[in-house]
Design a protein around this motif. Sequence first.
Motif, PDB file in Angstrom:
ATOM      1  N   ILE A 190       0.830  -1.208   0.000  1.00  0.00           N
ATOM      2  CA  ILE A 190       0.000   0.000   0.000  1.00  0.00           C
ATOM      3  C   ILE A 190       0.865   1.258   0.000  1.00  0.00           C
ATOM      4  O   ILE A 190       0.516   2.268  -0.610  1.00  0.00           O
ATOM      5  N   GLN A 191       2.010   1.200   0.641  1.00  0.00           N
ATOM      6  CA  GLN A 191       2.933   2.344   0.679  1.00  0.00           C
ATOM      7  C   GLN A 191       3.641   2.582  -0.651  1.00  0.00           C
ATOM      8  O   GLN A 191       4.333   3.592  -0.806  1.00  0.00           O
ATOM      9  N   ASN A 192       3.518   1.648  -1.587  1.00  0.00           N
ATOM     10  CA  ASN A 192       4.271   1.703  -2.850  1.00  0.00           C
ATOM     11  C   ASN A 192       5.770   1.546  -2.638  1.00  0.00           C
ATOM     12  O   ASN A 192       6.582   2.030  -3.431  1.00  0.00           O
ATOM     13  N   LYS A 193       6.141   0.877  -1.593  1.00  0.00           N
ATOM     14  CA  LYS A 193       7.557   0.617  -1.328  1.00  0.00           C
ATOM     15  C   LYS A 193       8.078  -0.359  -2.376  1.00  0.00           C
ATOM     16  O   LYS A 193       7.444  -1.399  -2.615  1.00  0.00           O
ATOM     17  N   PRO A 194       9.187  -0.068  -3.043  1.00  0.00           N
ATOM     18  CA  PRO A 194       9.725  -0.994  -4.052  1.00  0.00           C
ATOM     19  C   PRO A 194       9.889  -2.401  -3.483  1.00  0.00           C
ATOM     20  O   PRO A 194      10.394  -2.579  -2.366  1.00  0.00           O
ATOM     21  N   VAL A 195       9.479  -3.398  -4.245  1.00  0.00           N
ATOM     22  CA  VAL A 195       9.415  -4.762  -3.732  1.00  0.00           C
ATOM     23  C   VAL A 195      10.777  -5.270  -3.287  1.00  0.00           C
ATOM     24  O   VAL A 195      10.874  -6.008  -2.292  1.00  0.00           O
ATOM     25  N   GLU A 196      11.837  -4.875  -3.979  1.00  0.00           N
ATOM     26  CA  GLU A 196      13.155  -5.377  -3.608  1.00  0.00           C
ATOM     27  C   GLU A 196      13.616  -4.858  -2.242  1.00  0.00           C
ATOM     28  O   GLU A 196      14.594  -5.343  -1.684  1.00  0.00           O
ATOM     29  N   GLN A 197      12.896  -3.888  -1.684  1.00  0.00           N
ATOM     30  CA  GLN A 197      13.239  -3.352  -0.358  1.00  0.00           C
ATOM     31  C   GLN A 197      12.474  -4.028   0.778  1.00  0.00           C
ATOM     32  O   GLN A 197      12.778  -3.832   1.954  1.00  0.00           O
ATOM     33  N   TRP A 198      11.483  -4.841   0.447  1.00  0.00           N
ATOM     34  CA  TRP A 198      10.631  -5.405   1.494  1.00  0.00           C
ATOM     35  C   TRP A 198      11.399  -6.313   2.449  1.00  0.00           C
ATOM     36  O   TRP A 198      11.197  -6.264   3.665  1.00  0.00           O
ATOM     37  N   GLY A 199      12.260  -7.155   1.905  1.00  0.00           N
ATOM     38  CA  GLY A 199      13.001  -8.081   2.753  1.00  0.00           C
ATOM     39  C   GLY A 199      13.898  -7.356   3.733  1.00  0.00           C
ATOM     40  O   GLY A 199      13.976  -7.718   4.917  1.00  0.00           O
ATOM     41  N   ALA A 200      14.569  -6.317   3.261  1.00  0.00           N
ATOM     42  CA  ALA A 200      15.412  -5.513   4.154  1.00  0.00           C
ATOM     43  C   ALA A 200      14.556  -4.846   5.220  1.00  0.00           C
ATOM     44  O   ALA A 200      14.965  -4.729   6.383  1.00  0.00           O
ATOM     45  N   GLY A 201      13.358  -4.410   4.832  1.00  0.00           N
ATOM     46  CA  GLY A 201      12.446  -3.809   5.804  1.00  0.00           C
ATOM     47  C   GLY A 201      12.033  -4.791   6.880  1.00  0.00           C
ATOM     48  O   GLY A 201      11.912  -4.432   8.066  1.00  0.00           O
ATOM     49  N   LEU A 202      11.819  -6.048   6.482  1.00  0.00           N
ATOM     50  CA  LEU A 202      11.481  -7.078   7.461  1.00  0.00           C
ATOM     51  C   LEU A 202      12.625  -7.268   8.448  1.00  0.00           C
ATOM     52  O   LEU A 202      12.403  -7.369   9.670  1.00  0.00           O
ATOM     53  N   MET A 203      13.857  -7.312   7.945  1.00  0.00           N
ATOM     54  CA  MET A 203      15.000  -7.507   8.836  1.00  0.00           C
ATOM     55  C   MET A 203      15.164  -6.327   9.792  1.00  0.00           C
ATOM     56  O   MET A 203      15.583  -6.510  10.952  1.00  0.00           O
ATOM     57  N   ASP A 204      14.816  -5.127   9.345  1.00  0.00           N
ATOM     58  CA  ASP A 204      14.854  -3.964  10.235  1.00  0.00           C
ATOM     59  C   ASP A 204      13.755  -4.027  11.296  1.00  0.00           C
ATOM     60  O   ASP A 204      13.888  -3.439  12.374  1.00  0.00           O
ATOM     61  N   THR A 205      12.681  -4.724  10.986  1.00  0.00           N
ATOM     62  CA  THR A 205      11.531  -4.789  11.891  1.00  0.00           C
ATOM     63  C   THR A 205      11.685  -5.883  12.945  1.00  0.00           C
ATOM     64  O   THR A 205      11.128  -5.778  14.048  1.00  0.00           O
ATOM     65  N   LEU A 206      12.430  -6.932  12.645  1.00  0.00           N
ATOM     66  CA  LEU A 206      12.553  -8.060  13.578  1.00  0.00           C
ATOM     67  C   LEU A 206      13.104  -7.656  14.953  1.00  0.00           C
ATOM     68  O   LEU A 206      12.618  -8.171  15.978  1.00  0.00           O
ATOM     69  N   PRO A 207      14.098  -6.748  15.042  1.00  0.00           N
ATOM     70  CA  PRO A 207      14.535  -6.328  16.388  1.00  0.00           C
ATOM     71  C   PRO A 207      13.418  -5.651  17.188  1.00  0.00           C
ATOM     72  O   PRO A 207      13.348  -5.811  18.416  1.00  0.00           O
ATOM     73  N   LEU A 208      12.552  -4.920  16.511  1.00  0.00           N
ATOM     74  CA  LEU A 208      11.421  -4.296  17.193  1.00  0.00           C
ATOM     75  C   LEU A 208      10.441  -5.349  17.679  1.00  0.00           C
ATOM     76  O   LEU A 208       9.859  -5.227  18.767  1.00  0.00           O
ATOM     77  N   ALA A 209      10.260  -6.383  16.861  1.00  0.00           N
ATOM     78  CA  ALA A 209       9.382  -7.485  17.267  1.00  0.00           C
ATOM     79  C   ALA A 209       9.975  -8.225  18.464  1.00  0.00           C
ATOM     80  O   ALA A 209       9.250  -8.624  19.387  1.00  0.00           O
ATOM     81  N   ARG A 210      11.269  -8.387  18.461  1.00  0.00           N
ATOM     82  CA  ARG A 210      11.946  -9.047  19.587  1.00  0.00           C
ATOM     83  C   ARG A 210      11.746  -8.241  20.871  1.00  0.00           C
ATOM     84  O   ARG A 210      11.493  -8.814  21.942  1.00  0.00           O
ATOM     85  N   THR A 211      11.865  -6.930  20.769  1.00  0.00           N
ATOM     86  CA  THR A 211      11.629  -6.065  21.926  1.00  0.00           C
ATOM     87  C   THR A 211      10.203  -6.202  22.421  1.00  0.00           C
ATOM     88  O   THR A 211       9.948  -6.243  23.635  1.00  0.00           O
ATOM     89  N   TYR A 212       9.255  -6.287  21.479  1.00  0.00           N
ATOM     90  CA  TYR A 212       7.854  -6.459  21.868  1.00  0.00           C
ATOM     91  C   TYR A 212       7.680  -7.754  22.662  1.00  0.00           C
ATOM     92  O   TYR A 212       6.975  -7.771  23.691  1.00  0.00           O
ATOM     93  N   ILE A 213       8.301  -8.823  22.217  1.00  0.00           N
ATOM     94  CA  ILE A 213       8.196 -10.112  22.911  1.00  0.00           C
ATOM     95  C   ILE A 213       8.743  -9.985  24.331  1.00  0.00           C
ATOM     96  O   ILE A 213       8.144 -10.483  25.295  1.00  0.00           O
ATOM     97  N   LYS A 214       9.881  -9.312  24.473  1.00  0.00           N
ATOM     98  CA  LYS A 214      10.463  -9.133  25.799  1.00  0.00           C
ATOM     99  C   LYS A 214       9.523  -8.359  26.709  1.00  0.00           C
ATOM    100  O   LYS A 214       9.318  -8.708  27.876  1.00  0.00           O
ATOM    101  N   GLU A 215       8.947  -7.284  26.174  1.00  0.00           N
ATOM    102  CA  GLU A 215       8.089  -6.428  26.991  1.00  0.00           C
ATOM    103  C   GLU A 215       6.735  -7.052  27.274  1.00  0.00           C
ATOM    104  O   GLU A 215       6.073  -6.688  28.251  1.00  0.00           O
TER     105      GLU A 215
END
Length: 459
Positions: A190-215
């Motif tokens: 929906i953001q029109n983010k280029p598809v080749e950037q999605w995987g890198a975006g996921l890897m940037d998001t995983l540390p935030l998800a890890r923090t959520y699990i801890k909290e």
Amino acid sequence: MAPPILERYVAAMVLSGVGDAMGYKNGSWEFCQSGIDIHQEAKKLGGIEKLKIELPDWMVSDDTVLHLATAEAYMETKDTKDKETLYRNIAEKYKKGMHDMDGRAPGRTTMNSCHMLNPLQEKGYEIPFNPRGGGCGAAMRAMCIGLRYPKPENLSDLIADGIESGRMTHHLPKGFLGSLAAALFTSYAIQNKPVEQWGAGLMDTLPLARTYIKESGRAVNENLKEWGYFENAWKNYLEIRNITSGKTLPKFPSDYGIEARDKFYESVSSSGWGGANGHDAPMIAYDALLGSGDSWIEICKRGILHYGDNDSTGVMAGCWFGAMYGFLGVPDNHHKKLEYRKRLEEAGKKLYELAHKGKEHQSSNIPCQKEGNDETEVCNDSSQKSPLSAHDQGISEESSQTNEIKGTITDIVEGGTSESKDSEQVDKAEPVEVSVDSSKQTTNQDTEKKITEKVQTNV
């Protein structure tokens, strides 16, 4: 001109159902052990373009029933910031969805987990940690979360809801991080983010998800111990496709036909059934999207009509295509008479209204995320860029300049990926409740029965 965002929302929901029904084909294609056979049968039916996706031959599977359950829980929750109410509503919808499973091949993990849910009680949506909960059942129903939270500033809600909805049935990182990925990639579309950037975006998001699990304080040690499998599997995949940074075009082998894709999808799976797990179902759908550009037929070939859990990869690939391109190039016979089409269409409209309150359909601006999580720019829908069609890109001079590719693109040897070392103990526990006949006794007569049982168990 790209379709208006409202159309993309509707198409995202409707085409998710199409991808599901097409891959499932009332069970005969989902459990077929050869992509070649599936494509040959499609050819006998007149070709992919001529397939009439409608009852009685093309019912939707459990994937669409539960994707609708997630979407309709959002539609019926007045304030989705009230997480207790929202999650109890989602849990209630999942339990009700179990009454609509006749002929739809629901997974055993999902069914067992839904039986444990008690939405009438506070925190009744929580289930214990499950070392065997790594199937794709959480991922296949989570795309609509990205439609509800499409903007970068919505990321904390997307992470929370992606994880919590996922671990209502699949309380293992390998399972519920697939839910997060499915939701995140929908928001990127929906953001029109280029598809080749999605995987890198996921890897940037995983540390935030890890923090959520801890909290969150729930099964923290158990989840962190098993965290590495999903992350390492995706790191390996992004390296193979040469898109770790998100700043380069994906690399595909020179020979990446039906058989080669089947082998690759199997290689990234931990069960030998590509798409059956939380890490590889979104991975295979993503791989298909990277190689298809704006071609719906190519998405069908790569992301739906393959050996493996193709209804679960199809439900995601179809959703992401619709979220980017609307119904561009989609034959009417693929979606006009789809089972539950009206419900899917209504869900798309309502999710649009929830996400874009007070904005006109035809002129909505979506913040477009660039590299990094904090840098955004406004992307006008009418100027949407088409993601790269990797299957026919070759090594064009234009794409080399615009994507800053340095050096010569070389072919990737098929089968070059390997599962991470720390995944072994997870894999050993992965097949849930599979009986003795799922061992290495492999006779031709019972192979299909065993694979069917195995896949249904893990989802």
